[in-house]
Write a protein that holds these residues in place. Structure first.
Motif, PDB file in Angstrom:
ATOM      1  N   HIS A  31      24.854  38.623  60.339  1.00 42.94           N
ATOM      2  CA  HIS A  31      25.167  38.053  59.035  1.00 42.94           C
ATOM      3  C   HIS A  31      26.196  38.938  58.338  1.00 42.94           C
ATOM      4  CE1 HIS A  31      22.499  34.678  58.567  1.00 42.94           C
ATOM      5  NE2 HIS A  31      21.488  35.370  59.056  1.00 42.94           N
ATOM      6  N   VAL A  32      27.311  38.362  57.933  1.00 48.03           N
ATOM      7  CA  VAL A  32      28.356  39.111  57.228  1.00 48.03           C
ATOM      8  C   VAL A  32      28.807  38.301  56.023  1.00 48.03           C
ATOM      9  CG1 VAL A  32      30.602  40.250  57.391  1.00 48.03           C
ATOM     10  CG2 VAL A  32      29.261  39.896  59.451  1.00 48.03           C
ATOM     11  N   ILE A  33      29.041  38.996  54.926  1.00 45.64           N
ATOM     12  CA  ILE A  33      29.669  38.312  53.789  1.00 45.64           C
ATOM     13  C   ILE A  33      30.784  39.189  53.228  1.00 45.64           C
ATOM     14  CG2 ILE A  33      28.021  39.236  52.084  1.00 45.64           C
ATOM     15  CD1 ILE A  33      28.318  36.419  50.673  1.00 45.64           C
ATOM     16  N   ASP A  34      31.841  38.548  52.784  1.00 44.67           N
ATOM     17  CA  ASP A  34      32.903  39.262  52.076  1.00 44.67           C
ATOM     18  C   ASP A  34      32.417  39.593  50.675  1.00 44.67           C
ATOM     19  OD1 ASP A  34      35.498  39.522  53.559  1.00 44.67           O
ATOM     20  OD2 ASP A  34      35.090  37.408  53.931  1.00 44.67           O
ATOM     21  N   SER A  35      32.582  40.851  50.320  1.00 41.28           N
ATOM     22  CA  SER A  35      32.192  41.260  48.971  1.00 41.28           C
ATOM     23  C   SER A  35      33.216  42.270  48.507  1.00 41.28           C
ATOM     24  CB  SER A  35      30.799  41.886  49.004  1.00 41.28           C
ATOM     25  OG  SER A  35      30.792  42.926  49.959  1.00 41.28           O
ATOM     26  N   GLY A  36      33.121  42.705  47.268  1.00 37.75           N
ATOM     27  CA  GLY A  36      34.080  43.720  46.840  1.00 37.75           C
ATOM     28  C   GLY A  36      34.343  43.723  45.358  1.00 37.75           C
ATOM     29  N   VAL A  37      35.524  44.206  45.016  1.00 36.84           N
ATOM     30  CA  VAL A  37      35.878  44.452  43.621  1.00 36.84           C
ATOM     31  C   VAL A  37      37.148  43.662  43.287  1.00 36.84           C
ATOM     32  CG1 VAL A  37      36.633  46.248  41.999  1.00 36.84           C
ATOM     33  CG2 VAL A  37      34.803  46.732  43.632  1.00 36.84           C
ATOM     34  N   ALA A  38      37.176  43.083  42.093  1.00 37.49           N
ATOM     35  CA  ALA A  38      38.329  42.299  41.666  1.00 37.49           C
ATOM     36  C   ALA A  38      39.493  43.212  41.277  1.00 37.49           C
ATOM     37  CB  ALA A  38      37.951  41.412  40.488  1.00 37.49           C
ATOM     38  N   VAL A  39      40.697  42.800  41.631  1.00 38.13           N
ATOM     39  CA  VAL A  39      41.893  43.610  41.401  1.00 38.13           C
ATOM     40  C   VAL A  39      43.005  42.753  40.775  1.00 38.13           C
ATOM     41  CG1 VAL A  39      43.784  44.799  42.588  1.00 38.13           C
ATOM     42  CG2 VAL A  39      41.460  45.227  43.294  1.00 38.13           C
ATOM     43  N   LEU A  40      43.694  43.316  39.799  1.00 36.39           N
ATOM     44  CA  LEU A  40      44.933  42.718  39.285  1.00 36.39           C
ATOM     45  C   LEU A  40      46.109  43.401  39.974  1.00 36.39           C
ATOM     46  CD1 LEU A  40      44.121  42.585  35.468  1.00 36.39           C
ATOM     47  CD2 LEU A  40      44.605  40.594  36.904  1.00 36.39           C
ATOM     48  N   ASN A  41      47.208  42.695  40.113  1.00 38.86           N
ATOM     49  CA  ASN A  41      48.422  43.251  40.765  1.00 38.86           C
ATOM     50  C   ASN A  41      48.187  43.588  42.229  1.00 38.86           C
ATOM     51  OD1 ASN A  41      49.519  43.394  38.200  1.00 38.86           O
ATOM     52  ND2 ASN A  41      49.603  45.615  38.120  1.00 38.86           N
ATOM     53  N   MET A  42      47.328  42.841  42.934  1.00 33.60           N
ATOM     54  CA  MET A  42      47.016  43.218  44.311  1.00 33.60           C
ATOM     55  C   MET A  42      48.291  43.400  45.138  1.00 33.60           C
ATOM     56  SD  MET A  42      44.593  41.357  47.138  1.00 33.60           S
ATOM     57  CE  MET A  42      43.255  40.954  46.017  1.00 33.60           C
ATOM     58  N   HIS A  43      48.314  44.498  45.907  1.00 31.26           N
ATOM     59  CA  HIS A  43      49.424  44.878  46.800  1.00 31.26           C
ATOM     60  C   HIS A  43      50.690  45.321  46.057  1.00 31.26           C
ATOM     61  CE1 HIS A  43      48.036  43.167  50.941  1.00 31.26           C
ATOM     62  NE2 HIS A  43      47.048  43.727  50.273  1.00 31.26           N
ATOM     63  N   ALA A  44      50.617  45.473  44.743  1.00 30.72           N
ATOM     64  CA  ALA A  44      51.743  46.070  44.021  1.00 30.72           C
ATOM     65  C   ALA A  44      51.611  47.600  44.124  1.00 30.72           C
ATOM     66  CB  ALA A  44      51.721  45.637  42.557  1.00 30.72           C
ATOM     67  N   PRO A  45      52.679  48.345  43.815  1.00 29.93           N
ATOM     68  CA  PRO A  45      52.580  49.812  43.883  1.00 29.93           C
ATOM     69  C   PRO A  45      51.478  50.365  42.982  1.00 29.93           C
ATOM     70  CG  PRO A  45      54.864  49.133  43.736  1.00 29.93           C
ATOM     71  CD  PRO A  45      54.050  47.896  43.530  1.00 29.93           C
ATOM     72  N   ALA A  46      51.190  49.694  41.866  1.00 28.96           N
ATOM     73  CA  ALA A  46      50.074  50.109  41.015  1.00 28.96           C
ATOM     74  C   ALA A  46      49.193  48.890  40.750  1.00 28.96           C
ATOM     75  CB  ALA A  46      50.574  50.705  39.716  1.00 28.96           C
ATOM     76  N   GLU A  47      47.948  48.986  41.197  1.00 27.35           N
ATOM     77  CA  GLU A  47      46.983  47.897  41.030  1.00 27.35           C
ATOM     78  C   GLU A  47      46.003  48.289  39.917  1.00 27.35           C
ATOM     79  OE1 GLU A  47      46.586  46.444  45.649  1.00 27.35           O
ATOM     80  OE2 GLU A  47      45.621  48.320  45.141  1.00 27.35           O
ATOM     81  N   ILE A  48      45.239  47.308  39.420  1.00 22.71           N
ATOM     82  CA  ILE A  48      44.315  47.576  38.309  1.00 22.71           C
ATOM     83  C   ILE A  48      42.913  47.092  38.653  1.00 22.71           C
ATOM     84  CG2 ILE A  48      43.752  46.992  35.900  1.00 22.71           C
ATOM     85  CD1 ILE A  48      46.807  46.663  35.458  1.00 22.71           C
ATOM     86  N   ILE A  49      41.923  47.949  38.388  1.00 23.58           N
ATOM     87  CA  ILE A  49      40.521  47.549  38.551  1.00 23.58           C
ATOM     88  C   ILE A  49      39.756  47.911  37.279  1.00 23.58           C
ATOM     89  CG2 ILE A  49      40.478  47.780  41.061  1.00 23.58           C
ATOM     90  CD1 ILE A  49      38.655  50.439  39.206  1.00 23.58           C
ATOM     91  N   SER A  50      38.552  47.330  37.135  1.00 22.11           N
ATOM     92  CA  SER A  50      37.684  47.667  36.010  1.00 22.11           C
ATOM     93  C   SER A  50      36.681  48.723  36.448  1.00 22.11           C
ATOM     94  CB  SER A  50      36.931  46.423  35.540  1.00 22.11           C
ATOM     95  OG  SER A  50      35.789  46.806  34.794  1.00 22.11           O
ATOM     96  N   LYS A  51      36.454  49.704  35.573  1.00 23.63           N
ATOM     97  CA  LYS A  51      35.517  50.781  35.902  1.00 23.63           C
ATOM     98  C   LYS A  51      34.096  50.264  36.088  1.00 23.63           C
ATOM     99  CE  LYS A  51      38.164  54.442  33.670  1.00 23.63           C
ATOM    100  NZ  LYS A  51      38.202  55.488  32.623  1.00 23.63           N
ATOM    101  N   VAL A  52      33.740  49.224  35.333  1.00 26.67           N
ATOM    102  CA  VAL A  52      32.360  48.738  35.459  1.00 26.67           C
ATOM    103  C   VAL A  52      32.187  47.990  36.786  1.00 26.67           C
ATOM    104  CG1 VAL A  52      32.505  46.448  34.324  1.00 26.67           C
ATOM    105  CG2 VAL A  52      30.425  47.812  34.108  1.00 26.67           C
ATOM    106  N   ASP A  53      33.255  47.411  37.294  1.00 28.32           N
ATOM    107  CA  ASP A  53      33.147  46.690  38.569  1.00 28.32           C
ATOM    108  C   ASP A  53      32.897  47.635  39.733  1.00 28.32           C
ATOM    109  OD1 ASP A  53      33.497  44.231  37.357  1.00 28.32           O
ATOM    110  OD2 ASP A  53      35.662  44.151  37.748  1.00 28.32           O
ATOM    111  N   ILE A  54      33.577  48.781  39.747  1.00 26.14           N
ATOM    112  CA  ILE A  54      33.353  49.729  40.849  1.00 26.14           C
ATOM    113  C   ILE A  54      31.942  50.313  40.746  1.00 26.14           C
ATOM    114  CG2 ILE A  54      34.482  51.703  39.718  1.00 26.14           C
ATOM    115  CD1 ILE A  54      35.340  52.681  42.449  1.00 26.14           C
TER     116      ILE A  54
END
Ligand code: MN
Ligand code: MN
Length: 469
Positions: free
Chosen positions: A429-452
Motif C-alpha cells: 500500500h502506497v500513497i502520495d503525501s507531502g507538503v504544499a509548495v508555492l513556486n514549485m521548481h523555481a529557484p526559490a520555493e515557498i512552504i508554510s512552517k505549520v505544514d512541515i
C-alpha cells in the motif's frame, strides 16, 4: 467539505515549537543543496541518534535485533535508515520515502570556454525548470571533482561569507523586444544557460602591442582552479558540479509563517521524514526511511528509486536479523505500508484558474494526501486504495494531525510523477503525501512552517501505527 487552517489549533507556546522545528529545517536546506550534501548531513544526524552503518554490521558479522538502528548509503547520493521492530519483518515495514535531488543546472563535462574576454561554463539543466527563472541571479557551485588518483575534491563556492557568486546573464530589456515575443519555453534556451565565471586575464602584457597569446582569461581561471581547488581542465571530465541558487533560505511574510528558499522539493518532506525516523524509539514493526536521488529526472539510475538498492538492502537487513529467505523478503515488501512523500502544488491566488478549488492543497492547511497524481485520466499515477486511505484518516485524526487531500491542478492541465508507483510494484500500500509548495521548481520555493510541522507529526504517527493499517 472545507479544510482547516492548521495554525488555528495551536497556542502561542505550541507555535514556538513549530517555529523552532522550522528553523532547524531552514538551516538544513540552507546548508544542504545537493543530494550528496543531504546524505552527508543525514548520516551525521543518524549517527548522533545511535544509527550504525549497515556495511560495518555486515563486515563484522554482527547480528541485528529489535531496537537496533542502521543506515545504508548508496554512492553518497541516497540513504536508507532502518529501525528494527519487534515483529518479524515478513509482516511488513512502515516506510517513509522522499527524494533529496532538486531541479538545478549541472556543469557539462567539457564546460570551460572564453568569449571576448569572458569565461563561461557550459551547462545542462537538471529536472523540469522554467529556464527564464534561473537567469540574472546569484548562483553557487556545489559538487565534487574526482581526480584520476582517486582523490575526491569537494567544491562549495558562493554560499560562505566572502565567497564570490556566479550568474547566467540575461539580455537587457532594451534589446529584448524579439525575445519577449517568444513563448515562455523559448525565452531562454537550454543551450544558452551558460554560467559567467571570470573576466580577468592571466598577467600583465609584456608590451603595448596586442599579445599573440589567446584565451588569457581562461588561462587565468584555470590557474585559480588549480591553485585554490587543486584540479585542472581535464578533471571536469570526472566532476559533478551543480549550479544552485546562492544564499540562505529566509523567513517569508510579516508573520514569518513561511520559508522561502531553494530545494523545498523535496527536502521539505525528506527532512521531517528523517527527523521522525531518528527520534522514534523501539517500534512494533520495522520503520524505514528512504531518501533517494534522481526523482526529478524519472527516478532512473543506480541512485534513483528504480535501482535495486532498496530491495537488496532489505534482504541484507533481514539476513542480519536472522529473518532472511527469498520468500520472506517478498512478503516483507508486499506487506509493507508506505507514505511516499513529495511536494504538492499549493493554491496560488495569482493563478486561481489553474486549480480546482475543492481539490487543491492550501498553504497552512496541513499535510497533503494525493490519492492519485497523474494527468488526463490519471495517467501514470499510483492510485492508493480507498481502504488504505480510510485507515490513514483514523491514524491522522487519532494523532491530531491536520491533513488535506488534493490533486496537482485541474484534470486536463498537467501533472507530475513521484516515487510512489515504483514501490507499489511490490504490491504494498502506497500513497502520495507531502507538503504544499508555492513556486514549485523555481529557484526559490515557498512552504508554510505549520505544514512541515504537521508532516513531522504525520510521519511520527505513521512509523508507530502505519503497520496497523
Ligand atoms: Mn519536483
Ligand atoms: Mn518532488
Amino acid at each position: 467539505m472545507e479544510t482547516i487552517n492548521a495554525w488555528s489549533k495551536y497556542t502561542d507556546a505550541e507555535k514556538k515549537k513549530i517555529f523552532s522545528f522550522a528553523e532547524d529545517y531552514r538551516k538544513f536546506i540552507s546548508k544542504c543543496k545537493t543530494e550528496r550534501e543531504c546524505v552527508t548531513e543525514a548520516v551525521e544526524i543518524a549517527k548522533k541518534a545511535g544509527y550504525k552503518d549497515l556495511n560495518d554490521i555486515i563486515s563484522s558479522g554482527k547480528k541485528l535485533k529489535a531496537g537496533d538502528k542502521v543506515f545504508a548509503v548508496n554512492m553518497k547520493k541516497a540513504i536508507l535508515l532502518f529501525n528494527i521492530g519487534k515483529k518479524p519483518m515478513e509482516e511488513g515495514l512502515n516506510i517513509l520515502g522522499a527524494h533529496i535531488d532538486s531541479p538545478r543546472i549541472d556543469v557539462k563535462q567539457n564546460p570551460v570556454y572564453e568569449d571576448r574576454d569572458l569565461v563561461l561554463f557550459d551547462t545542462h539543466y537538471y529536472g523540469g525548470i522554467k529556464k527564464y527563472q534561473w537567469v540574472a541571479r546569484e548562483m553557487a557551485i556545489h559538487g565534487v571533482v574526482a581526480l584520476k588518483n582517486g582523490k575526491i575534491l569537494e567544491v562549495n563556492v558562493g554560499d560562505n561569507p566572502g565567497d564570490p557568486v556566479f550568474c547566467v546573464t540575461d539580455l537587457l530589456v532594451h534589446l529584448a523586444q524579439k525575445q519577449l515575443e517568444k513563448d515562455g519555453e523559448h525565452v531562454v534556451e537550454g543551450e544558452d544557460l551558460n554560467l559567467l565565471v571570470g573576466s580577468m586575464p592571466e598577467k600583465k602584457r609584456a608590451s603595448e602591442k596586442i599579445s599573440d597569446e589567446k584565451e588569457l582569461v581562461k588561462k587565468n581561471l584555470l590557474a585559480i582552479l588549480k591553485k585554490k581547488y587543486g584540479f585542472e581542465e581535464a578533471d571536469f571530465l570526472s566532476a559533478e558540479l551543480e549550479i544552485v541558487p546562492a544564499g540562505e533560505a529566509r523567513d517569508c511574510g510579516f508573520d514569518s509563517s513561511m520559508i522561502m528558499g531553494y530545494g523545498h522539493d523535496d527536502r521539505v518532506c525528506s527532512y521531517p521524514s528523517l527527523i521522525a525516523q531518528v527520534e522514534t524509539d523501539t517500534l512494533e514493526k520495522t520503520g524505514v526511511t528512504i531518501l533517494v536521488d534522481k526523482e526529478e529526472i524519472g527516478s532512473v539510475g543506480a541512485t534513483g528509486m528504480t535501482s535495486r538498492f532498496f530491495e537488496n538492502t532489505v534482504a541484507e537487513v533481514m539476513d542480519r536479523a536472522g529473518q532472511y529467505s527469498e520468500l520472506s523478503v517478498r512478503r516483507a515488501l508486499a506487506n509493507s505500508k508506505m507514505l511516499s512523500s513529495d511536494v504538492s502544488s499549493a493554491y496560488d491566488p495569482n493563478y486561481p484558474s489553474f486549480f480546482e478549488t475543492k481539490n487543491v492543497a492550501y498553504l497552512g492547511h496541513g499535510v497533503v494526501f494525493n490519492k492519485f497524481t497523474g494527468v488526463r485520466g490519471k495517467s501514470g499515477s499510483n492510485d492508493a486504495s480507498a481502504e488504505y486511505i480510510g485507515r490513514l484518516r483514523k491514524i491522522m485524526d487519532d494523532n491530531k494531525v491536520t491533513f488535506q487531500t488534493a490533486e496537482l491542478g485541474k484534470v486536463d492541465i498537467g501533472g507530475g510523477g513521484t516515487i510512489a508507483y515504483i514501490l507499489a510494484t511490490y504490491g504494498m500500500h502506497v500513497i502520495d503525501s507531502g507538503v504544499a509548495v508555492l513556486n514549485m521548481h523555481a529557484p526559490a520555493e515557498i512552504i508554510s512552517k505549520v505544514d512541515i510541522y504537521e508532516a513531522l507529526k504525520c510521519y511520527r504517527a505513521f512509523l508507530r501505527d502505519g503497520g496497523n493499517v
